[in-house]
Design an enzyme around this catalytic site. Sequence first.
Site, short mmCIF file in Angstrom:
data_model
loop_
_atom_site.label_atom_id
_atom_site.label_comp_id
_atom_site.label_asym_id
_atom_site.label_seq_id
_atom_site.Cartn_x
_atom_site.Cartn_y
_atom_site.Cartn_z
N HIS A 46 0.50 -0.96 0.35
CA HIS A 46 0.24 0.35 0.36
C HIS A 46 0.75 1.01 0.13
O HIS A 46 1.73 1.49 1.07
CB HIS A 46 -1.19 -0.28 1.22
CG HIS A 46 -1.88 0.78 1.16
ND1 HIS A 46 -3.48 1.21 0.74
CD2 HIS A 46 -1.71 2.85 1.87
CE1 HIS A 46 -3.70 2.64 1.11
NE2 HIS A 46 -2.66 3.12 1.26
N CYS A 47 0.44 2.30 -0.85
CA CYS A 47 1.79 2.96 -1.59
C CYS A 47 0.67 4.38 -0.91
O CYS A 47 -0.11 4.55 -2.10
CB CYS A 47 2.48 3.61 -2.49
SG CYS A 47 3.17 4.69 -2.60
N PRO A 48 1.40 5.26 0.02
CA PRO A 48 0.42 6.32 0.65
C PRO A 48 0.38 7.40 -0.34
O PRO A 48 -0.39 8.82 -0.69
CB PRO A 48 0.39 6.67 2.43
CG PRO A 48 1.81 6.12 2.37
CD PRO A 48 2.23 4.33 1.13
#
Length: 386
Positions: free
Chosen positions: A219-221
């Site tokens: 998951h890449c913010p």
Amino acid sequence: MKDCEYQQISPGAAPPPASPGVHRPGPAAPPGPSPGPAPGAPRWSVSGSGSGSGSGSGSLGRRPRRKWEVFPGRNRFYCGGRLMLAGHGGVFALTLLLILSTTILFFIFDCPYLARTLTLAIPIIAAILFFFVMSCLLQTSFTDPGILPRATICEAAALEKQIDNTGSSTYRPPPRTREVMINGQMVKLKYCFTCKMFRPPRTSHCSVCDNCVERFDHHCPWVGNCVGRRNYRFFYAFILSLSFLTAFIFACVVTHLTLLSQGSNFLSALNKTPAGVLELVICFFSIWSILGLSGFHTYLVASNLTTNEDIKGSWSSKRGGEASVNPYSHKSIITNCCAVLCGPLPPSLIDRRGFVQSDTVLPSPIRSDEPACGAKPDASMVGGHP
């Protein structure tokens, strides 16, 4: 107790006849037609009916809801469900701000001088890189990463029953894992208690978005979304092109300051281009992390691995176990790159734009002691009166 169906009585309808043996006091009504109700105050009668046809008339004026409006995850949807993003968008907005501000400052303060002094190709190359970076970023952020729909109530109940039947007769709970053979390697499938299903190979549940994502990478913010099977190619193209754009702007700003400082000192050159300092700081601290991230994902693409698998050491000896062969690798760097980046893009499985269907129970032969899936239990089964 039978359901009630409400029907409107016309103003000229006669009152219902009195039951035999019941005396109604009061003066007798004059002969002639009844006056009927006042305007705006309709009269209603109650008639017993065993069917639920009245529920359909109440939903005639209700707007049908689409599936993105009742989506169980933590995603946010825009443009009628056509675009989706993670629940938090602050870091994604910061990414847009850094890219846009640095590029705009470069086009305002550096490109005119470099185009006159050196070549016109500098602003053209910068514009091509900028539009490619923004295109890849938006595709990564607003594309479904490969979310798997959750099991329905009937599917979850059937799977739970199947798991219970495979358990032993002891008090030990049945196992929540399954094993499948992939290219001669045993792969364990884990049960997701949130989505109520066995996760397919390379699928993991994202705790931020609360979804099971197929070929989950991480998951890449910074892009505001999960990176999975359907948007990994856009993510890889984004970080690779962003590293080129950052290095190009950094080199051009240094060249601009060097040319300006030839006839004077370096401080006077900074006074002529005050935005050059900000561009240098942003590019200097960004280029190392972006280049390192691009190199790491290039290794993952060449090996046909994911970040999740590399961190967990699924096919290596990082956790002290025996190193096993990656069953998803094609034993060739070129073939792995083509399989990860150039393969067909699978369709989205969540059907965001579809309409929510009403829960209907199809007639099927069932046992009297087991209600149908989705049907309401009888009142006598829940402690009520028949």
